[in-house]
Design a protein around this motif. Structure first.
Motif, PDB file in Angstrom:
ATOM      1  N   MET A  90      26.500  27.141  22.852  1.00  0.00           N
ATOM      2  CA  MET A  90      27.614  26.992  24.067  1.00  0.00           C
ATOM      3  C   MET A  90      27.583  27.965  25.019  1.00  0.00           C
ATOM      4  SD  MET A  90      31.574  26.249  23.699  1.00  0.00           S
ATOM      5  CE  MET A  90      31.522  24.845  22.899  1.00  0.00           C
ATOM      6  N   PRO A  91      27.287  28.076  26.162  1.00  0.00           N
ATOM      7  CA  PRO A  91      27.326  29.154  27.101  1.00  0.00           C
ATOM      8  C   PRO A  91      28.700  30.010  27.081  1.00  0.00           C
ATOM      9  CG  PRO A  91      27.641  26.990  28.316  1.00  0.00           C
ATOM     10  CD  PRO A  91      27.135  26.838  26.677  1.00  0.00           C
ATOM     11  N   ALA A  92      28.762  31.232  27.254  1.00  0.00           N
ATOM     12  CA  ALA A  92      29.758  32.019  27.219  1.00  0.00           C
ATOM     13  C   ALA A  92      30.981  31.605  28.485  1.00  0.00           C
ATOM     14  CB  ALA A  92      29.538  33.615  27.299  1.00  0.00           C
ATOM     15  N   ARG A  93      31.987  31.607  28.241  1.00  0.00           N
ATOM     16  CA  ARG A  93      32.857  31.391  29.364  1.00  0.00           C
ATOM     17  C   ARG A  93      32.883  32.525  30.376  1.00  0.00           C
ATOM     18  NH1 ARG A  93      38.596  30.376  26.397  1.00  0.00           N
ATOM     19  NH2 ARG A  93      38.043  32.474  25.555  1.00  0.00           N
ATOM     20  N   PRO A  94      32.997  32.177  31.895  1.00  0.00           N
ATOM     21  CA  PRO A  94      33.043  33.439  32.843  1.00  0.00           C
ATOM     22  C   PRO A  94      34.207  34.273  32.441  1.00  0.00           C
ATOM     23  CG  PRO A  94      32.648  31.183  33.758  1.00  0.00           C
ATOM     24  CD  PRO A  94      32.889  30.879  32.388  1.00  0.00           C
ATOM     25  N   GLN A  95      34.241  35.637  32.591  1.00  0.00           N
ATOM     26  CA  GLN A  95      35.151  36.456  32.366  1.00  0.00           C
ATOM     27  C   GLN A  95      35.771  37.095  33.720  1.00  0.00           C
ATOM     28  OE1 GLN A  95      33.535  39.508  29.790  1.00  0.00           O
ATOM     29  NE2 GLN A  95      33.779  38.274  27.942  1.00  0.00           N
ATOM     30  N   PHE A  96      37.158  37.166  33.584  1.00  0.00           N
ATOM     31  CA  PHE A  96      37.815  37.624  34.579  1.00  0.00           C
ATOM     32  C   PHE A  96      38.879  38.811  34.098  1.00  0.00           C
ATOM     33  CE2 PHE A  96      36.650  33.894  36.711  1.00  0.00           C
ATOM     34  CZ  PHE A  96      36.645  34.169  37.913  1.00  0.00           C
ATOM     35  N   ASP A  97      38.529  40.120  34.231  1.00  0.00           N
ATOM     36  CA  ASP A  97      39.424  41.052  33.952  1.00  0.00           C
ATOM     37  C   ASP A  97      40.687  41.287  34.751  1.00  0.00           C
ATOM     38  OD1 ASP A  97      38.659  42.654  35.703  1.00  0.00           O
ATOM     39  OD2 ASP A  97      37.287  43.929  34.687  1.00  0.00           O
ATOM     40  N   ASP A  98      41.501  42.068  34.541  1.00  0.00           N
ATOM     41  CA  ASP A  98      42.880  42.110  35.388  1.00  0.00           C
ATOM     42  C   ASP A  98      42.438  42.529  36.910  1.00  0.00           C
ATOM     43  OD1 ASP A  98      44.370  41.172  33.564  1.00  0.00           O
ATOM     44  OD2 ASP A  98      45.164  43.005  32.775  1.00  0.00           O
ATOM     45  N   ASP A  99      41.454  43.471  36.916  1.00  0.00           N
ATOM     46  CA  ASP A  99      41.150  44.177  38.207  1.00  0.00           C
ATOM     47  C   ASP A  99      40.632  43.093  39.125  1.00  0.00           C
ATOM     48  OD1 ASP A  99      41.870  46.706  37.584  1.00  0.00           O
ATOM     49  OD2 ASP A  99      39.985  47.346  36.918  1.00  0.00           O
ATOM     50  N   ARG A 100      39.638  42.409  38.453  1.00  0.00           N
ATOM     51  CA  ARG A 100      39.312  41.130  39.380  1.00  0.00           C
ATOM     52  C   ARG A 100      40.351  40.158  39.809  1.00  0.00           C
ATOM     53  NH1 ARG A 100      34.302  37.881  36.766  1.00  0.00           N
ATOM     54  NH2 ARG A 100      34.509  36.747  38.538  1.00  0.00           N
ATOM     55  N   ARG A 101      41.311  39.843  39.165  1.00  0.00           N
ATOM     56  CA  ARG A 101      42.307  38.832  39.422  1.00  0.00           C
ATOM     57  C   ARG A 101      43.308  39.724  40.572  1.00  0.00           C
ATOM     58  NH1 ARG A 101      45.405  36.606  34.131  1.00  0.00           N
ATOM     59  NH2 ARG A 101      45.927  35.072  35.915  1.00  0.00           N
ATOM     60  N   ARG A 102      43.463  41.079  40.402  1.00  0.00           N
ATOM     61  CA  ARG A 102      44.185  41.785  41.694  1.00  0.00           C
ATOM     62  C   ARG A 102      43.428  41.754  42.596  1.00  0.00           C
ATOM     63  NH1 ARG A 102      44.910  46.216  37.115  1.00  0.00           N
ATOM     64  NH2 ARG A 102      46.473  45.375  35.836  1.00  0.00           N
ATOM     65  N   ALA A 103      42.150  41.867  42.761  1.00  0.00           N
ATOM     66  CA  ALA A 103      41.443  42.071  44.053  1.00  0.00           C
ATOM     67  C   ALA A 103      41.575  40.617  44.716  1.00  0.00           C
ATOM     68  CB  ALA A 103      39.900  42.134  43.711  1.00  0.00           C
ATOM     69  N   ARG A 104      41.507  39.458  44.037  1.00  0.00           N
ATOM     70  CA  ARG A 104      41.696  38.313  44.762  1.00  0.00           C
ATOM     71  C   ARG A 104      43.020  38.066  45.189  1.00  0.00           C
ATOM     72  NH1 ARG A 104      38.758  33.415  42.302  1.00  0.00           N
ATOM     73  NH2 ARG A 104      36.768  34.225  41.620  1.00  0.00           N
ATOM     74  N   LEU A 105      43.967  38.437  44.569  1.00  0.00           N
ATOM     75  CA  LEU A 105      45.500  38.406  44.994  1.00  0.00           C
ATOM     76  C   LEU A 105      45.693  39.105  46.151  1.00  0.00           C
ATOM     77  CD1 LEU A 105      48.097  37.089  43.372  1.00  0.00           C
ATOM     78  CD2 LEU A 105      48.534  39.385  42.874  1.00  0.00           C
ATOM     79  N   ALA A 106      45.259  40.299  46.185  1.00  0.00           N
ATOM     80  CA  ALA A 106      45.378  41.171  47.539  1.00  0.00           C
ATOM     81  C   ALA A 106      44.837  40.564  48.556  1.00  0.00           C
ATOM     82  CB  ALA A 106      44.627  42.658  47.090  1.00  0.00           C
ATOM     83  N   LEU A 107      43.838  39.612  48.670  1.00  0.00           N
ATOM     84  CA  LEU A 107      43.150  39.160  49.747  1.00  0.00           C
ATOM     85  C   LEU A 107      43.566  37.688  50.005  1.00  0.00           C
ATOM     86  CD1 LEU A 107      39.310  40.374  49.171  1.00  0.00           C
ATOM     87  CD2 LEU A 107      41.206  41.297  50.812  1.00  0.00           C
ATOM     88  N   ARG A 108      43.775  36.896  49.021  1.00  0.00           N
ATOM     89  CA  ARG A 108      44.215  35.536  49.142  1.00  0.00           C
ATOM     90  C   ARG A 108      45.598  35.170  49.470  1.00  0.00           C
ATOM     91  NH1 ARG A 108      39.955  32.457  44.967  1.00  0.00           N
ATOM     92  NH2 ARG A 108      38.020  33.407  45.692  1.00  0.00           N
ATOM     93  N   HIS A 109      46.439  36.298  49.013  1.00  0.00           N
ATOM     94  CA  HIS A 109      47.791  36.278  49.503  1.00  0.00           C
ATOM     95  C   HIS A 109      48.281  37.003  50.650  1.00  0.00           C
ATOM     96  CE1 HIS A 109      49.652  34.726  45.541  1.00  0.00           C
ATOM     97  NE2 HIS A 109      48.590  34.189  45.748  1.00  0.00           N
ATOM     98  N   ARG A 110      47.067  37.640  51.321  1.00  0.00           N
ATOM     99  CA  ARG A 110      47.156  38.317  52.472  1.00  0.00           C
ATOM    100  C   ARG A 110      47.940  39.573  52.356  1.00  0.00           C
ATOM    101  NH1 ARG A 110      44.899  35.854  56.670  1.00  0.00           N
ATOM    102  NH2 ARG A 110      44.272  33.643  56.680  1.00  0.00           N
ATOM    103  N   LEU A 111      47.928  40.424  51.147  1.00  0.00           N
ATOM    104  CA  LEU A 111      48.831  41.718  51.047  1.00  0.00           C
ATOM    105  C   LEU A 111      47.939  42.679  51.535  1.00  0.00           C
ATOM    106  CD1 LEU A 111      50.091  40.616  47.734  1.00  0.00           C
ATOM    107  CD2 LEU A 111      51.312  40.824  49.778  1.00  0.00           C
ATOM    108  N   ALA A 112      46.751  42.852  51.479  1.00  0.00           N
ATOM    109  CA  ALA A 112      46.148  43.947  51.792  1.00  0.00           C
ATOM    110  C   ALA A 112      46.020  44.013  53.189  1.00  0.00           C
ATOM    111  CB  ALA A 112      44.706  44.135  51.309  1.00  0.00           C
ATOM    112  N   PRO A 113      46.035  45.271  54.186  1.00  0.00           N
ATOM    113  CA  PRO A 113      46.074  45.036  55.464  1.00  0.00           C
ATOM    114  C   PRO A 113      44.831  44.421  56.229  1.00  0.00           C
ATOM    115  CG  PRO A 113      46.574  47.332  54.613  1.00  0.00           C
ATOM    116  CD  PRO A 113      46.294  46.558  53.615  1.00  0.00           C
ATOM    117  N   VAL A 114      43.745  44.562  55.433  1.00  0.00           N
ATOM    118  CA  VAL A 114      42.363  43.735  56.027  1.00  0.00           C
ATOM    119  C   VAL A 114      42.861  42.233  55.947  1.00  0.00           C
ATOM    120  CG1 VAL A 114      41.299  43.612  53.949  1.00  0.00           C
ATOM    121  CG2 VAL A 114      39.824  44.017  56.035  1.00  0.00           C
ATOM    122  N   ALA A 115      43.493  41.851  55.294  1.00  0.00           N
ATOM    123  CA  ALA A 115      43.755  40.357  55.277  1.00  0.00           C
ATOM    124  C   ALA A 115      45.040  39.647  55.821  1.00  0.00           C
ATOM    125  CB  ALA A 115      43.903  39.838  53.502  1.00  0.00           C
ATOM    126  N   ARG A 116      45.646  40.705  56.489  1.00  0.00           N
ATOM    127  CA  ARG A 116      47.010  40.146  57.208  1.00  0.00           C
ATOM    128  C   ARG A 116      46.552  39.183  58.099  1.00  0.00           C
ATOM    129  NH1 ARG A 116      50.670  44.554  56.374  1.00  0.00           N
ATOM    130  NH2 ARG A 116      50.205  45.102  53.965  1.00  0.00           N
TER     131      ARG A 116
END
Length: 393
Positions: A1-27
């Motif tokens: 069985m192939p290993a599940r893709p892994q998401f550590d907390d840093d990867r999740r926070r990077a997504r949150l910053a951009l997809r929730h438009r919190l980082a200035p670059v994403a406003r």
């Protein structure tokens, strides 16, 4: 069985910053972009909608949200997940009603009719009062407060005994129950409030007739779409997170995840999460960023399991007794403190950990910007937390 893709907390926070438009670059440029990207913004406390959107605009402010809500009506207030009032994109309203609100409406109408009947008001009486409310709002452009509606429809001022014989027994105005139900159905619609943007005394206008109860297939299709949108913005996240956010049953959530072909992934600590297929690649994190988010902000309240952005040690200061999160200070994807507005209008904050000088300077700049947005308005969260109370004392 192939290993599940892994998401550590840093990867999740990077997504949150951009997809929730919190980082200035994403406003964002417009309020509709923010609300669409957050899927739904808590509206129980009216200030939340305006401050949540402002925090994500390239030019922070209140006016663009007022435009979207009251002039263009591209953002609507609707009851949705867990029976809570949200601001949503107008285009999402049918999906939200079919997936979630319709079932809540059926339960609420059954309870209302039962409670009214216990006080001698049968279904015919209730229907006549509903017709009278619609007639009062029938003039084109009519927007009336609950108080004015009660003058025109005196039955709304009558009271009933609720929860007789229980610890929750209370007396309720007919209008409070009936107008809420009609609002849930979309038969009447909340418009501009009396007073400022922080007021919860909204005017009502005539909406559309409540849609027919959806079929099981229609509900399942709408649940698939809502789950897809949520995963796109809040994922990867757990099944339990989606159960909590939607208020659906576990079987409904599992069916929705399967219908949108969600992929099982591994989160920090080995927990199982889900992400959309084709959305498994890492996202480059933005430059360091700070944000001051309001009480009940959707980023804070979007999932049940929050340790990856809200340290457990901070919760006693930032969460009320019912689990509602108050105003929060963010630094690089983590909650590091809280903020409040004092009676004189000053915006103050407290960091609950040593995040460094850069963080304090950036948070201070955000606090100054927020003070400018608030101007003469005074905001006190509806659900107050220990830190917010302390900062304003």
């Amino acid at each position: 069985m192939p290993a599940r893709p892994q998401f550590d907390d840093d990867r999740r926070r990077a997504r949150l910053a951009l997809r929730h438009r919190l980082a200035p670059v994403a406003r964002a440029e417009r309020a509709e972009q923010v609300v669409d990207d957050l899927v739904a913004v808590h509206a129980t406390d009216p200030a939340t909608v305006f401050l949540a959107v402002s925090a994500r605009l390239a030019a922070p402010g209140i006016a663009d949200t007022e435009r979207a809500l009251y002039r263009d009506r591209t953002v609507l207030r609707r009851h949705g997940m867990r029976g809570t009032l949200f601001a949503i994109p107008a285009a999402l309203a049918p999906t939200l009603y079919t997936s979630t609100t319709a079932k809540a409406v059926a339960r609420e109408r059954a309870r209302l009719l039962k409670d009214f009947a216990a006080s001698g008001r049968d279904a015919g009486w209730t229907a006549r009062v509903e017709d009278a409310v619609r007639a009062a709002l029938a003039d084109p452009g009519a927007e009336l407060t609950g108080s004015r509606l009660s003058e025109l429809v005196p039955q709304l001022r009558e009271t009933i005994d609720y929860g007789v014989g229980t610890a929750y027994q209370a007396t309720q105005p007919v209008g409070m129950r009936l107008l809420r139900l009609l609002g849930m159905e979309g038969a009447i619609v909340r418009r501009r409030p009396v007073g400022s943007w922080t007021s919860s005394r909204h005017r009502w206008t005539l909406g559309q007739a409540a849609p027919a109860a959806p079929s099981a297939a229609e509900r399942a299709d709408a649940q698939r779409e809502l789950a897809r949108r949520w995963l796109e913005r809040y994922g990867p996240a757990t099944e339990d997170d989606l159960v909590w956010w939607t208020g659906w049953g576990v079987r409904e959530v599992r069916a929705a995840l399967a219908a949108c072909a969600a992929v099982e992934v591994e989160l920090a600590g080995g927990a199982a999460g889900f992400a959309l297929p084709g959305d498994l690649d890492p996202v480059a994190g933005p430059d360091p960023w700070a944000a001051l988010l309001p009480a009940l902000d959707p980023t804070v309240m979007g999932v049940k399991h929050r340790d990856w952005y809200l340290p457990p040690a901070h919760r006693p200061q930032l969460v009320d007794r019912s689990g509602n999160l108050g105003p929060t200070v963010w630094w690089n994807g983590r909650v590091v403190g809280g903020w409040a507005q004092r009676p004189d209008g000053d915006v103050v904050f407290e960091l609950l950990e040593d995040a460094g000088r850069d963080a304090r300077d950036a948070v201070g700049a955000e606090a100054a910007a927020l003070r400018g947005v608030l101007a003469d308005a005074r905001v006190t969260p509806r659900f107050r937390t220990p830190l917010e109370r302390r900062l304003t004392s």
